[in-house]
Design a protein around this motif. Structure first.
Motif, PDB file in Angstrom:
ATOM      1  N   ASP A   1      42.587  45.757  23.733  1.00  0.00           N
ATOM      2  CA  ASP A   1      43.551  45.832  24.835  1.00  0.00           C
ATOM      3  C   ASP A   1      43.585  44.531  25.643  1.00  0.00           C
ATOM      4  O   ASP A   1      44.054  44.490  26.765  1.00  0.00           O
ATOM      5  CB  ASP A   1      43.245  47.022  25.745  1.00  0.00           C
ATOM      6  N   ASP A   2      43.109  43.443  25.053  1.00  0.00           N
ATOM      7  CA  ASP A   2      43.049  42.145  25.714  1.00  0.00           C
ATOM      8  C   ASP A   2      43.931  41.172  24.937  1.00  0.00           C
ATOM      9  O   ASP A   2      43.674  40.895  23.770  1.00  0.00           O
ATOM     10  CB  ASP A   2      41.603  41.658  25.733  1.00  0.00           C
ATOM     11  N   VAL A   3      44.992  40.675  25.578  1.00  0.00           N
ATOM     12  CA  VAL A   3      45.920  39.757  24.931  1.00  0.00           C
ATOM     13  C   VAL A   3      46.105  38.514  25.796  1.00  0.00           C
ATOM     14  O   VAL A   3      45.828  38.533  26.989  1.00  0.00           O
ATOM     15  CB  VAL A   3      47.300  40.414  24.670  1.00  0.00           C
ATOM     16  N   ARG A   4      46.594  37.447  25.173  1.00  0.00           N
ATOM     17  CA  ARG A   4      46.895  36.228  25.921  1.00  0.00           C
ATOM     18  C   ARG A   4      48.389  36.197  26.175  1.00  0.00           C
ATOM     19  O   ARG A   4      49.194  36.382  25.261  1.00  0.00           O
ATOM     20  CB  ARG A   4      46.473  34.994  25.126  1.00  0.00           C
ATOM     21  N   GLU A   5      48.758  35.998  27.440  1.00  0.00           N
ATOM     22  CA  GLU A   5      50.161  35.841  27.807  1.00  0.00           C
ATOM     23  C   GLU A   5      50.246  35.005  29.072  1.00  0.00           C
ATOM     24  O   GLU A   5      49.248  34.771  29.743  1.00  0.00           O
ATOM     25  CB  GLU A   5      50.872  37.183  27.956  1.00  0.00           C
ATOM     26  N   ARG A   6      51.443  34.569  29.387  1.00  0.00           N
ATOM     27  CA  ARG A   6      51.653  33.675  30.526  1.00  0.00           C
ATOM     28  C   ARG A   6      51.486  34.442  31.840  1.00  0.00           C
ATOM     29  O   ARG A   6      52.025  35.517  32.026  1.00  0.00           O
ATOM     30  CB  ARG A   6      53.046  33.067  30.464  1.00  0.00           C
ATOM     31  N   CYS A   7      50.743  33.842  32.759  1.00  0.00           N
ATOM     32  CA  CYS A   7      50.548  34.395  34.098  1.00  0.00           C
ATOM     33  C   CYS A   7      51.328  33.526  35.078  1.00  0.00           C
ATOM     34  O   CYS A   7      51.125  32.309  35.131  1.00  0.00           O
ATOM     35  CB  CYS A   7      49.072  34.422  34.464  1.00  0.00           C
ATOM     36  N   ALA A   8      52.200  34.138  35.860  1.00  0.00           N
ATOM     37  CA  ALA A   8      53.009  33.393  36.824  1.00  0.00           C
ATOM     38  C   ALA A   8      52.148  32.778  37.936  1.00  0.00           C
ATOM     39  O   ALA A   8      52.447  31.686  38.423  1.00  0.00           O
ATOM     40  CB  ALA A   8      54.070  34.301  37.434  1.00  0.00           C
TER      41      ALA A   8
ATOM     42  N   GLU B   1      49.678  29.361  33.520  1.00  0.00           N
ATOM     43  CA  GLU B   1      49.344  29.084  32.126  1.00  0.00           C
ATOM     44  C   GLU B   1      49.067  30.382  31.380  1.00  0.00           C
ATOM     45  O   GLU B   1      49.080  31.459  31.965  1.00  0.00           O
ATOM     46  CB  GLU B   1      48.148  28.138  32.033  1.00  0.00           C
ATOM     47  N   GLU B   2      48.792  30.251  30.089  1.00  0.00           N
ATOM     48  CA  GLU B   2      48.501  31.413  29.260  1.00  0.00           C
ATOM     49  C   GLU B   2      47.046  31.821  29.478  1.00  0.00           C
ATOM     50  O   GLU B   2      46.135  31.010  29.302  1.00  0.00           O
ATOM     51  CB  GLU B   2      48.743  31.069  27.794  1.00  0.00           C
TER      52      GLU B   2
ATOM     53  N   VAL C   1      47.253  43.057  33.394  1.00  0.00           N
ATOM     54  CA  VAL C   1      46.496  42.501  34.515  1.00  0.00           C
ATOM     55  C   VAL C   1      45.795  41.234  34.032  1.00  0.00           C
ATOM     56  O   VAL C   1      45.032  41.258  33.065  1.00  0.00           O
ATOM     57  CB  VAL C   1      45.454  43.513  35.040  1.00  0.00           C
ATOM     58  N   CYS C   2      46.064  40.126  34.714  1.00  0.00           N
ATOM     59  CA  CYS C   2      45.435  38.850  34.387  1.00  0.00           C
ATOM     60  C   CYS C   2      43.945  38.946  34.702  1.00  0.00           C
ATOM     61  O   CYS C   2      43.560  39.327  35.808  1.00  0.00           O
ATOM     62  CB  CYS C   2      46.086  37.719  35.184  1.00  0.00           C
ATOM     63  N   THR C   3      43.107  38.604  33.734  1.00  0.00           N
ATOM     64  CA  THR C   3      41.660  38.681  33.952  1.00  0.00           C
ATOM     65  C   THR C   3      41.142  37.512  34.790  1.00  0.00           C
ATOM     66  O   THR C   3      40.033  37.562  35.281  1.00  0.00           O
ATOM     67  CB  THR C   3      40.889  38.730  32.619  1.00  0.00           C
ATOM     68  N   ARG C   4      41.965  36.485  34.979  1.00  0.00           N
ATOM     69  CA  ARG C   4      41.543  35.336  35.786  1.00  0.00           C
ATOM     70  C   ARG C   4      41.834  35.563  37.269  1.00  0.00           C
ATOM     71  O   ARG C   4      40.974  35.401  38.116  1.00  0.00           O
ATOM     72  CB  ARG C   4      42.240  34.063  35.319  1.00  0.00           C
ATOM     73  N   CYS C   5      43.084  35.941  37.602  1.00  0.00           N
ATOM     74  CA  CYS C   5      43.452  36.040  39.021  1.00  0.00           C
ATOM     75  C   CYS C   5      43.703  37.475  39.495  1.00  0.00           C
ATOM     76  O   CYS C   5      43.798  37.718  40.685  1.00  0.00           O
ATOM     77  CB  CYS C   5      44.694  35.190  39.309  1.00  0.00           C
ATOM     78  N   GLY C   6      43.859  38.416  38.552  1.00  0.00           N
ATOM     79  CA  GLY C   6      44.053  39.803  38.929  1.00  0.00           C
ATOM     80  C   GLY C   6      45.498  40.224  39.140  1.00  0.00           C
ATOM     81  O   GLY C   6      45.761  41.364  39.501  1.00  0.00           O
TER      82      GLY C   6
END
Length: 66
Positions: free
Chosen positions: A9-16, A20-21, A51-56
């Motif tokens: 359930d963990d994918v890479r996609e662009r975070c506004a 970046e991805e 949900v972005c794992t870097r910024c939430g």
């Protein structure tokens, strides 16, 4: 910084917010759109929640609108 191994359930996609991805935790939820209790059973729709794992930052997309 090492990134944890990606799960199903963990994918890479662009975070506004990050610009970046990044890795995102993704799930599908069934949400009730009607506030009327009599119609609630007929107003459920699937939503994709990432949900972005870097910024939430949480991004919600109604699946029937895609």
């Amino acid at each position: 910084m090492a990134m944890p191994a990606a799960g199903p359930d963990d994918v890479r996609e662009r975070c506004a917010d990050c610009g970046e991805e990044t890795h995102h935790r993704v799930r599908v939820e069934i949400r009730t759109e009607s506030e009327d209790p009599e119609n609630a059973a007929f107003s459920r729709e699937p939503y994709r929640v990432a949900v972005c794992t870097r910024c939430g930052r949480e991004t919600v997309t109604r699946m029937n609108d895609v």
